[in-house]
Scaffold this motif. Structure first.
Motif, short mmCIF file in Angstrom:
data_model
loop_
_atom_site.label_atom_id
_atom_site.label_comp_id
_atom_site.label_asym_id
_atom_site.label_seq_id
_atom_site.Cartn_x
_atom_site.Cartn_y
_atom_site.Cartn_z
N ALA A 246 -4.69 -9.48 -7.26
CA ALA A 246 -4.75 -10.78 -6.57
C ALA A 246 -3.87 -10.75 -5.32
N TYR A 247 -2.70 -10.12 -5.42
CA TYR A 247 -1.85 -10.00 -4.23
C TYR A 247 -2.54 -9.15 -3.16
N PHE A 248 -3.09 -8.01 -3.57
CA PHE A 248 -3.76 -7.15 -2.59
C PHE A 248 -4.93 -7.89 -1.92
N ALA A 249 -5.65 -8.70 -2.71
CA ALA A 249 -6.78 -9.46 -2.14
C ALA A 249 -6.27 -10.51 -1.15
N ALA A 250 -5.13 -11.14 -1.45
CA ALA A 250 -4.55 -12.13 -0.53
C ALA A 250 -4.14 -11.45 0.78
N VAL A 251 -3.61 -10.24 0.68
CA VAL A 251 -3.26 -9.48 1.89
C VAL A 251 -4.51 -9.19 2.70
N ARG A 252 -5.54 -8.69 2.01
CA ARG A 252 -6.77 -8.30 2.71
C ARG A 252 -7.37 -9.49 3.47
N ALA A 253 -7.33 -10.66 2.82
CA ALA A 253 -7.92 -11.86 3.44
C ALA A 253 -7.17 -12.27 4.70
N ALA A 254 -5.89 -11.88 4.81
CA ALA A 254 -5.09 -12.29 5.96
C ALA A 254 -5.10 -11.25 7.09
N LEU A 255 -5.86 -10.16 6.90
CA LEU A 255 -5.91 -9.10 7.92
C LEU A 255 -7.06 -9.33 8.89
N ALA A 256 -6.88 -8.84 10.12
CA ALA A 256 -7.97 -8.81 11.10
C ALA A 256 -9.07 -7.88 10.58
N ARG A 257 -10.23 -7.89 11.24
CA ARG A 257 -11.38 -7.11 10.77
C ARG A 257 -11.02 -5.63 10.59
N ASP A 258 -10.21 -5.09 11.51
CA ASP A 258 -9.80 -3.69 11.40
C ASP A 258 -8.32 -3.58 10.99
N GLY A 259 -7.80 -4.61 10.34
CA GLY A 259 -6.37 -4.64 9.99
C GLY A 259 -6.01 -3.62 8.91
N VAL A 260 -4.73 -3.27 8.87
CA VAL A 260 -4.26 -2.25 7.92
C VAL A 260 -3.03 -2.77 7.17
N PHE A 261 -3.07 -2.57 5.88
CA PHE A 261 -1.94 -2.92 4.99
C PHE A 261 -1.13 -1.65 4.76
N PHE A 262 0.17 -1.72 5.02
CA PHE A 262 1.06 -0.58 4.75
C PHE A 262 2.04 -0.96 3.65
N PHE B 188 -3.89 -10.79 10.86
CA PHE B 188 -2.84 -9.84 11.23
C PHE B 188 -3.42 -8.44 11.43
N ASP B 189 -2.86 -7.72 12.39
CA ASP B 189 -3.22 -6.30 12.54
C ASP B 189 -2.62 -5.50 11.39
N ALA C 250 11.14 15.40 -8.70
CA ALA C 250 11.93 14.51 -9.56
C ALA C 250 11.82 13.08 -9.05
N SER C 251 11.86 12.92 -7.74
CA SER C 251 11.82 11.59 -7.14
C SER C 251 11.21 11.71 -5.75
N PHE C 252 10.27 10.87 -5.45
CA PHE C 252 9.70 10.88 -4.09
C PHE C 252 9.42 9.45 -3.67
N VAL C 253 9.45 9.24 -2.36
CA VAL C 253 8.97 7.99 -1.77
C VAL C 253 7.77 8.36 -0.92
N ALA C 254 6.70 7.61 -1.02
CA ALA C 254 5.51 7.87 -0.20
C ALA C 254 5.05 6.55 0.39
N TYR C 255 4.26 6.63 1.46
CA TYR C 255 3.65 5.44 2.06
C TYR C 255 2.17 5.44 1.77
N LEU C 256 1.59 4.25 1.74
CA LEU C 256 0.14 4.13 1.65
C LEU C 256 -0.33 3.23 2.78
N SER C 257 -1.51 3.54 3.31
CA SER C 257 -2.18 2.58 4.19
C SER C 257 -3.50 2.22 3.54
N ALA C 258 -3.88 0.95 3.65
CA ALA C 258 -5.15 0.50 3.09
C ALA C 258 -5.89 -0.24 4.20
N GLU C 259 -7.08 0.28 4.54
CA GLU C 259 -7.83 -0.30 5.66
C GLU C 259 -8.81 -1.34 5.16
N LYS C 260 -8.85 -2.48 5.86
CA LYS C 260 -9.72 -3.57 5.44
C LYS C 260 -11.18 -3.13 5.57
#
Ligand SMILES: C[S@@+](CC[C@H](N)C(=O)[O-])C[C@H]1O[C@@H](n2cnc3c(N)ncnc32)[C@H](O)[C@@H]1O
Length: 281
Positions: free
Chosen positions: A147-163, A126-127, A271-281
């Motif tokens: 373990a979940y993050f590693a499963a995500v990483r394994a399913a990404l394309a070489r330059d895939g990104v997890f958001f 996956f991209d 007091a409360s915030f929502v943020a996004y993260l991206s993690a590059e393979k």
């Protein structure tokens, strides 16, 4: 879900009159989700990070597949998969969300009853993989989340990104209720029911109230661990991601959120915030 600082535009959902006639998945989509903004964010930052367009997306914990549907609508070459354990919710998504796509778009999307922890198959590449609305907080130990993050990483394309998104600020440890009127004539109640400071366990409910009749109590319940941004960054690195970026919501002159999230190394003690993260393979 905690209310994002930006007031979202919500589509109307009729008829939403009473607890008896309302459909909890429709109420959730109206009150909580905004797939156009999410897909705008993800496609914009994927292109910035990789120099190409995202074409293959997996929505983990997809529920009704609302966001995956938005992705396939955007471009004729976009394909999407959604993974969720709960077959009635997936069935609702097929009946209500996928059914609104054209037959051609429906060919490019699949909602699958699968555990996100299970290997996805060598052909996946996956991209983009998404884990939104804090769904991955069901993993309550460092080992389980890594373990979940590693499963995500394994399913990404070489330059895939997890958001993924996250939620923080001192109010998330408070047992409290947050109420918000929504388009369609109902009130959304985010109930931070129980927080245990010794385990980090957090139990939250979503209730819906109507102008007439009884409320729909505990329409959704979440048993989560409250994770902090530094813990997530460490675990993403331990799972093998080479770079993690945190996107913080910008503010206007009145201190209100703008809906625009930009990369930041430091945040504010809100007091409360929502943020996004991206993690590059
Ligand atoms: C908060 S809801 C869905 C949120 C949705 N992604 C959104 O953005 O609003 C969490 C979903 O995760 C699903 N789920 C929980 N554990 C799962 C697992 N291990 N694998 C796949 N789905 C899971 C539940 O069935 C539920 O539909």
């Amino acid at each position: 879900m905690p209310t994002r600082r930006t007031r979202r535009t919500t589509s109307s959902a009729k008829p939403l009159l009473t607890a008896r006639t309302a459909d909890k998945h429709r109420l959730y989509q109206v009150a909580v989700q905004h797939p156009p903004a999410e897909i705008d964010f993800v496609t914009h930052w994927f292109q910035k990070l990789t120099g190409r367009h995202a074409r293959r997306l997996c929505e983990d914990f997809c529920g009704t597949g609302h966001t995956a549907c938005e992705f396939v609508r955007r471009h004729k070459d976009n394909v999407a998969e959604g993974l969720d354990l709960h077959s009635p919710t997936l069935a609702w998504g097929r009946r209500h969300n996928l059914a609104k796509l054209t037959p051609e778009q429906q060919q490019r999307i699949a909602l699958l009853q699968r555990n996100v922890l299970h290997p996805r198959g060598a052909d996946k590449a996956f991209d983009v993989i998404l884990a939104m609305n804090f769904s991955y907080w069901i993993f309550k130990t460092r080992d389980a989340l890594r373990a979940y993050f590693a499963a995500v990483r394994a399913a990404l394309a070489r330059d895939g990104v997890f958001f993924l998104d996250t939620w923080g600020g001192w109010e998330c440890m408070k047992e409290m209720k947050d109420r918000r009127r929504c388009a369609g004539g109902f009130t959304y109640i985010w109930d931070q029911h129980r927080y245990d400071p010794l385990t980090g366990d957090l139990t939250c409910h979503i209730h819906f109230e109507f102008k007439r009749g009884p409320a729909m109590k505990r329409a959704f319940t979440y048993h989560w661990r409250l994770w902090t941004v530094p813990e997530l960054k460490e675990l993403l690195a331990e799972a093998g991601f080479r770079r993690t970026t945190v996107y913080w919501e910008t503010e206007n002159a009145h201190g209100n959120g703008t809906g625009v999230f930009l990369p930041r190394k430091h945040g504010l003690a809100d007091a409360s915030f929502v943020a996004y993260l991206s993690a590059e393979k």
